[in-house]
Design an enzyme around this catalytic site. Structure first.
Site, PDB file in Angstrom:
ATOM      1  N   HIS A 161       0.835  -1.208   0.000  1.00  0.00           N
ATOM      2  CA  HIS A 161       0.000   0.000   0.000  1.00  0.00           C
ATOM      3  C   HIS A 161       0.875   1.265   0.000  1.00  0.00           C
ATOM      4  O   HIS A 161       0.722   2.145  -0.855  1.00  0.00           O
ATOM      5  CB  HIS A 161      -0.911  -0.036   1.234  1.00  0.00           C
ATOM      6  N   GLU A 162       1.794   1.326   0.944  1.00  0.00           N
ATOM      7  CA  GLU A 162       2.633   2.531   1.040  1.00  0.00           C
ATOM      8  C   GLU A 162       3.531   2.680  -0.193  1.00  0.00           C
ATOM      9  O   GLU A 162       3.850   3.797  -0.599  1.00  0.00           O
ATOM     10  CB  GLU A 162       3.459   2.521   2.330  1.00  0.00           C
ATOM     11  N   HIS A 187       1.766   4.714  -2.683  1.00  0.00           N
ATOM     12  CA  HIS A 187       1.905   6.155  -2.394  1.00  0.00           C
ATOM     13  C   HIS A 187       3.299   6.647  -2.802  1.00  0.00           C
ATOM     14  O   HIS A 187       3.456   7.707  -3.399  1.00  0.00           O
ATOM     15  CB  HIS A 187       1.728   6.421  -0.899  1.00  0.00           C
ATOM     16  N   GLU A 208      -4.695   8.024  -2.762  1.00  0.00           N
ATOM     17  CA  GLU A 208      -5.159   6.733  -2.269  1.00  0.00           C
ATOM     18  C   GLU A 208      -5.439   5.767  -3.431  1.00  0.00           C
ATOM     19  O   GLU A 208      -5.320   4.553  -3.276  1.00  0.00           O
ATOM     20  CB  GLU A 208      -6.400   6.955  -1.400  1.00  0.00           C
TER      21      GLU A 208
HETATM   22 ZN    ZN Z   1      -3.045   5.220   2.007  1.00  0.00          ZN
END
Ligand code: ZN
Length: 504
Positions: free
Chosen positions: A266-267, A270, A296
């Site tokens: 997830h990170e 980003h 996101e």
């Molecule tokens: Zn996030």
């Protein structure tokens, strides 16, 4: 681009914009250090240092000369696209900083501090009444803030605008209605067929080896370790210090593996976005993501559409077995795929799976808008919360601490933040569908752990565009249509229909 520009107002603005970037770099590094490295006794001094720097940023930003330069540049005809976008973005920041009176800024900061403190006491005590007066104060002040900022259709729009510029409550009403209508029958069907959580999900895994694995994985996905680093923090996050310094964190848990691995994926989504913003935009306001939901969309796409796909889990499992042979030796690819996509009814948002998550967000959006439309007051919240959970998720929270008190966002004044999570999922599904349109089926390469074509596509269509357009417009340019929940619903129906053998 900016170097050759002859516009004198632009040339005067450039060093000021660089100074904002430098100050924000320093603040970013202080915040990263606070979350990752700082000893607990450093907290009080750190808070003061941050407040001092923030006050300097505020004073510099609200300097009337910035307003004059912006006015001159808004009527200039010799600016290029990135310069015009930078003027537009700086205008938003300038207006926000100058419209809210100093007295209100201070009152809000104080109310957030007290409300957060009260929340940390109310949740373990399972007692909403400790939090209620502070939440009421925050809501009253946020209503004042919205009025100071100005709004057209309704107050909530002004608060939403902090996180999702250009989006309105009325548009979100429509998007959430479509999303919830589509999700409810699918979730009911799936939940009729779920079994117990597989026990391998809760086995102990060595923390050091989890971090080693995550270090390998994030780099494998394209994250540039020469321009970043991966550390541990209880709440994973990504922090951009500068264009060449984009840091991310993950967490390790004693029980279970998917917490660390999927937080890292997830990170990385980003961080890849931040690392993909063009160098030449680095010092300018245009060199940023246009909204939280757009950001996101990148993290959720890597985590879910890529990381939890059958194809990519086929690649991931043997690599995990290399590191955790005793713990995972017997696991089949199908068990692993089902495990990381296990659906269950939960009262807690942060424990929710990909499928039910959006209903948790829908509940919060419904309650927030009702609060700011004057249909609810802070004292109504526990009842309204439980009722909405029963209606939407068909579960009654066992108590307030796992119900209305579960999130810290409202204590910090983060009203209008929650919807960006679901909007991020919606953008993620729309972008991924579009990428597959352009690139063809990605499964064969994902099975080999090969993600570079997808990353190149994201770089070209999304990362390199930075803040040239508002999120809605960028999404429309990429997908060729308005934002709707349809691509997300199609994706979820196909995936979970096959996984749980249901058709809705
Ligand atoms: Zn996030």
């Amino acid at each position: 681009m900016s170097e050759s520009a002859a516009n004198p107002s632009w040339n005067k603005l450039v060093p000021r914009m660089r100074e904002f970037k430098d100050l924000s770099s320093a603040l970013g590094l202080l915040a990263w250090d606070q979350a990752v490295m700082m000893p607990p006794k450093g907290a009080a001094a750190r808070a003061r240092t941050q407040a001092t720097l923030e006050a300097i940023v505020h004073a510099r930003l609200t300097d009337p000369e910035i307003g004059e330069l912006l006015e001159e540049l808004e009527s200039a005809t010799d600016l290029d696209q990135d310069q015009r976008a930078s003027v537009r973005v700086l205008r938003r920041d300038y207006d926000k900083a100058t419209k809210v009176p100093e007295r209100l800024v201070r009152a809000l900061a104080e109310a957030h501090g007290r409300a957060y403190q009260a929340w940390t006491e109310a949740r373990p005590a399972d007692d909403f009444s400790i939090f209620e007066p502070h939440l009421k104060r925050v809501v009253d002040l946020k209503r004042e803030e919205a009025d100071a900022l100005g709004w057209e259709a309704e107050r909530y729009d002004a608060l939403l605008d902090h996180f999702e510029p250009g989006m309105t409550a009325a548009e979100l009403d429509k998007i959430f209605a479509e999303l919830v209508d589509g999700l409810e029958p699918l979730i009911d069907a799936v939940l009729g067929r779920v079994t117990d959580e597989p026990d391998w999900l809760l086995r102990p895994f060595d923390a050091g080896r989890q971090l080693d694995f995550c270090n390998w994985l994030v780099e494998h996905l394209g994250y540039d370790m020469g321009a970043g680093r991966l550390d541990i923090s209880p709440h994973p996050f990504t922090m951009t210090v500068s264009r060449g310094d984009v840091r991310q964190t993950t967490r390790t848990e004693k029980q279970g593996l998917s917490g660390s691995v999927y937080a890292a994926i997830h990170e990385t989504g980003h961080a890849l976005y931040e690392q993909g913003i063009p160098e030449h935009m680095g010092d300018l306001p245009v060199g940023a993501a246009p909204s939280l939901a757009l950001h996101e969309s990148q993290s959720r796409m890597w985590e879910n559409q890529v990381g939890r796909s059958r194809a990519f889990t086929t690649f991931l499992l043997p690599r995990l077995k290399d590191t955790f042979s005793d713990e995972l030796g017997m696991l089949s690819p199908d068990d692993f795929y089902r495990g990381v996509n296990h659906v269950r009814r939960s009262a807690i948002r942060v424990h929710a799976d990909e499928l039910t998550y959006n209903l948790h967000v829908a509940v919060r959006f419904e309650i927030e808008t009702a609060l700011f439309r004057g249909e609810l007051e802070a004292s109504d919240l526990p009842g309204a919360w439980d009722e909405a959970y029963e209606r939407r998720i068909r579960i009654r929270p066992p108590n307030a601490s796992d119900g209305v008190l579960q999130d810290m966002h409202w204590s910090m004044g983060g009203i209008g933040y929650f919807p960006t999570y679901s909007l991020g999922n919606i953008y993620a599904a729309a972008f991924f569908a579009e990428a597959k349109n352009d690139l063809g089926d990605l499964d064969e390469e994902l099975k080999r752990g090969e993600t570079s074509r997808l990353l190149k596509w994201l770089r070209e269509h999304i990362h390199s565009q930075a803040y040239r357009y508002e999120a809605k417009e960028l999404a429309q340019r990429v997908t060729g249509g308005p934002v709707t929940a349809a691509p997300l619903l199609d994706y979820l129906r196909e995936k979970y229909g096959e996984l749980y053998e249901v058709s809705v």
